[in-house]
Motif scaffolding. Structure first.
Motif, mmCIF file in Angstrom:
data_model
loop_
_atom_site.group_PDB
_atom_site.id
_atom_site.type_symbol
_atom_site.label_atom_id
_atom_site.label_comp_id
_atom_site.label_asym_id
_atom_site.label_seq_id
_atom_site.Cartn_x
_atom_site.Cartn_y
_atom_site.Cartn_z
ATOM 1 N N ILE A 1 1.924 1.011 10.916
ATOM 2 C CA ILE A 1 2.442 2.065 11.786
ATOM 3 C C ILE A 1 3.802 2.505 11.254
ATOM 4 C CG2 ILE A 1 3.107 2.684 14.142
ATOM 5 C CD1 ILE A 1 1.294 0.349 15.075
ATOM 6 N N ASP A 2 3.920 3.781 10.948
ATOM 7 C CA ASP A 2 5.154 4.326 10.368
ATOM 8 C C ASP A 2 5.573 3.541 9.130
ATOM 9 O OD1 ASP A 2 5.253 6.213 12.386
ATOM 10 O OD2 ASP A 2 6.497 4.967 13.684
ATOM 11 N N GLY A 3 4.586 3.144 8.329
ATOM 12 C CA GLY A 3 4.868 2.496 7.053
ATOM 13 C C GLY A 3 5.023 0.994 7.100
ATOM 14 N N ALA A 4 5.092 0.396 8.297
ATOM 15 C CA ALA A 4 5.295 -1.052 8.415
ATOM 16 C C ALA A 4 4.080 -1.695 9.067
ATOM 17 C CB ALA A 4 6.538 -1.343 9.246
ATOM 18 N N LEU A 5 3.719 -2.912 8.604
ATOM 19 C CA LEU A 5 2.563 -3.622 9.144
ATOM 20 C C LEU A 5 2.945 -4.414 10.392
ATOM 21 C CD1 LEU A 5 0.815 -4.930 5.903
ATOM 22 C CD2 LEU A 5 -0.182 -3.378 7.585
ATOM 23 N N HIS A 6 2.082 -4.347 11.410
ATOM 24 C CA HIS A 6 2.294 -5.089 12.655
ATOM 25 C C HIS A 6 1.016 -5.840 12.993
ATOM 26 C CE1 HIS A 6 5.987 -2.748 13.559
ATOM 27 N NE2 HIS A 6 5.309 -1.748 13.003
#
Length: 572
Positions: A224-229
């Motif tokens: 999400i928005d370039g970052a993994l969650h």
């Protein structure tokens, strides 16, 4: 061995359990209804199921087993696909080495045994159980909701359950449909869980779904928005079922687990269509899947809606107004290059233009544009496809990426012979693409003559408008990092809220470093002057703005944070 009917008839007559007259009546009913003979015998009360099982057990030396208190192992049960288990009324009990023990009510069904042996790859050992008990076990073991998955679906923090986001509907060429993960139905839990993954990803604005096998389960993460969650974890026993479901909807080979595969499927969600590009990769603990979401609604018609800063937007507009030449957009994977190029194509997509794209694979399907997927397995490479396209009288050509010297050479020559050519390269900044083409073996005079514009792009996270708050930044620090706007700027940070899922960011914006190639730069390229000299000229004489300059401008406009601007431009 004789056929099923003959074996059963022989056993019944030899043991005088059913009269010949009654048996003939049963055979007539069996022929009329088209059901198994054993079912007719039991339904017509010619013999009890218990007596029939006892007969088969004693004559065929097969043990009997009542399943009401048997403890099943989910991993063993699912060695037999659900549909096959229901078709033959059979359920797997245990596996020792290469021998699979199964419970059957009809041990004379040779076809069933052969199919089980072929599907499972195991030798089949049989125990006898009443048909009704097997049926109840199948319904319980295949359709029951495991508590851990039920918690994932029902709880999920209530993030979807109370919304009116609508259903997710998977659409394939054979019109396979899935109802929403929220809609209560009698579908198997695995299907609901895969639906939930897709629905959650769309709701959370994810660009990718990562489904990663580990030693004790499956980890599901969204980018999400370039970052993994990390979103949730799934029990290991459900891994094979989820893998099979993903392969079915992606039209992949469900029997192949040893090599990577690529597929795609389409969903309808909130009245729009979203493509999912699927990649599977064999790993130590099973197959890893990455699903990339390709939402056509994110594509802008034209450059004005992309949110570019004023100067890069002016340069882009001037470049695409040229009748021929090459435009290159550079940057790492996931920096929005394809979205930018597609937006340009949308703006150029008019009836009087012949626009052709060559991609690996085709990401977005756009009406009015000829799109060609690369197929290296049959020799359809970027270079061979580009040669063929040049014979199709194109006006605009977009090649997904210039990867080799052959493609670079053909592309440059195409740009010189009357086509507007768009493509991407993997370089850190805009001007490095010049030396990259030369390193690929393209003559400097061809590079100089063909290039119109080079551009580097990154995606910068946008500060959440709901929870952002103003902060004070010391002037000494601003001077140290070279921030040009020392007065009248409000700096923001974000604490995180429900809207941005506690991240402090919501969405992304493009930052650009764009350079128009003028006559002076062309001359410097042909003279083989260094990139440093070309860069110095572009900065001083053309007023080129670096990536960090554009990022700082976004900070001044209150669109992002100072820390994010520095993070995304660290190579500068």
């Amino acid at each position: 061995m004789k056929g099923l009917k003959e074996n059963l008839i022989e056993l019944l007559l030899n043991n005088k359990l059913v009269s010949k007259q009654a048996l003939e009546r049963a055979l007539a009913i069996q022929k009329e209804r088209g059901v198994p003979l054993r079912s007719v015998l039991i339904e017509e009360k010619l013999i009890s199921e218990e007596d029939l099982l006892a007969l088969l057990s004693s004559r065929l030396y097969i043990p009997t087993l009542h399943l009401s208190k048997y403890r099943f192992d989910q991993e063993i049960v699912r060695l037999i696909p659900e549909q096959l288990a229901k078709t033959y009324n059979v359920i797997a009990l245990s596996r020792i080495a290469n021998t699979l023990t199964v419970a059957m009510s009809d041990p004379l069904n040779i076809l069933a045994i052969d199919d089980l042996r072929m599907v499972t790859g195991c030798d089949i050992d049989i125990v006898l159980s009443p048909a009704e008990e097997i049926l109840r076990a199948i319904e319980s073991q295949y359709s029951a909701n495991p508590k851990t998955i039920e918690e994932i679906i029902k709880s999920n923090d209530g993030k979807i359950a109370d919304s009116s986001k609508g259903d997710v509907q998977v659409v394939r060429e054979d019109e396979l449909e899935l109802s929403s993960a929220l809609k209560e139905s009698e579908k198997p839990t695995i299907v609901k869980l895969v639906d939930l993954m897709l629905t959650e990803a769309l709701t959370k604005r994810a660009s990718d779904i990562h489904i990663e096998p580990e030693i004790d389960g499956l980890r599901v993460r969204y980018r999400i928005d370039g970052a993994l969650h990390e979103i949730f974890r799934i029990p290991k026993r459900n891994q094979n079922a989820i893998t099979a479901r993903l392969k079915i909807i992606s039209n992949l080979d469900i029997t192949e687990n040893r090599v990577p595969q690529d597929g795609r499927f389409k969903v309808k969600f909130e009245g729009r269509e979203v493509d999912f590009r699927v990649s599977s990769l064999p790993t130590t603990f099973g197959q890893k899947f990455v699903l990339r979401l390709l939402d056509k609604s994110n594509l802008s018609i034209g450059l004005d809606k992309l949110g570019f800063s004023e100067e890069p937007l002016r340069i882009f507009k001037e470049a695409i107004s040229k009748p021929f030449g090459m435009i290159l957009v550079t940057g790492p994977t996931g920096s929005g290059k394809s979205t930018t190029l597609y937006s340009i194509l949308n703006q150029l997509n008019t009836p009087e233009r012949n626009i052709v794209t060559i991609e690996d694979p085709v990401e977005y399907q756009i009406e009015g544009i000829t799109q060609i997927p690369v197929r290296t397995d049959i020799g359809l490479t970027f270079a061979s496809a580009l040669r063929a396209v040049l014979r199709q009288s194109p006006d605009v050509i977009m090649v997904g990426e210039i990867r080799d010297s052959e493609t670079a050479d053909i592309a440059v020559k195409a740009a010189l012979t009357g086509q507007l050519f768009l493509s991407t390269l993997h370089t850190n900044d805009a001007l490095t693409s010049i030396s990259r083409l030369i390193d690929m073996g393209v003559e400097p005079f061809l590079v100089a003559s063909s290039l119109i514009m080079v551009c580097a792009q990154r995606l910068c996270r946008r500060v959440c408008p709901k929870c952002k708050k103003a902060i004070k930044v010391e002037k000494d620090y601003l001077q140290q990092i070279g921030f040009p706007f020392l007065e009248g700027v409000t700096f923001y940070t974000a604490e995180g809220c429900k809207v941005c899922a506690k991240t402090g960011f919501y969405g992304r914006i493009a930052i650009l470093e764009a350079v128009l190639i003028d006559d002076r730069i062309r001359e410097m390229i042909m003279r083989k002057q260094s990139l440093d000299e070309i860069k110095e000229y572009a900065l001083k004489e053309l007023g080129m703005k670096l990536l960090r300059d554009d990022a700082f401008l976004k900070v001044k406009e209150g669109l992002t944070t100072l820390d994010e601007a520095l993070r995304i431009t660290t190579e500068e």
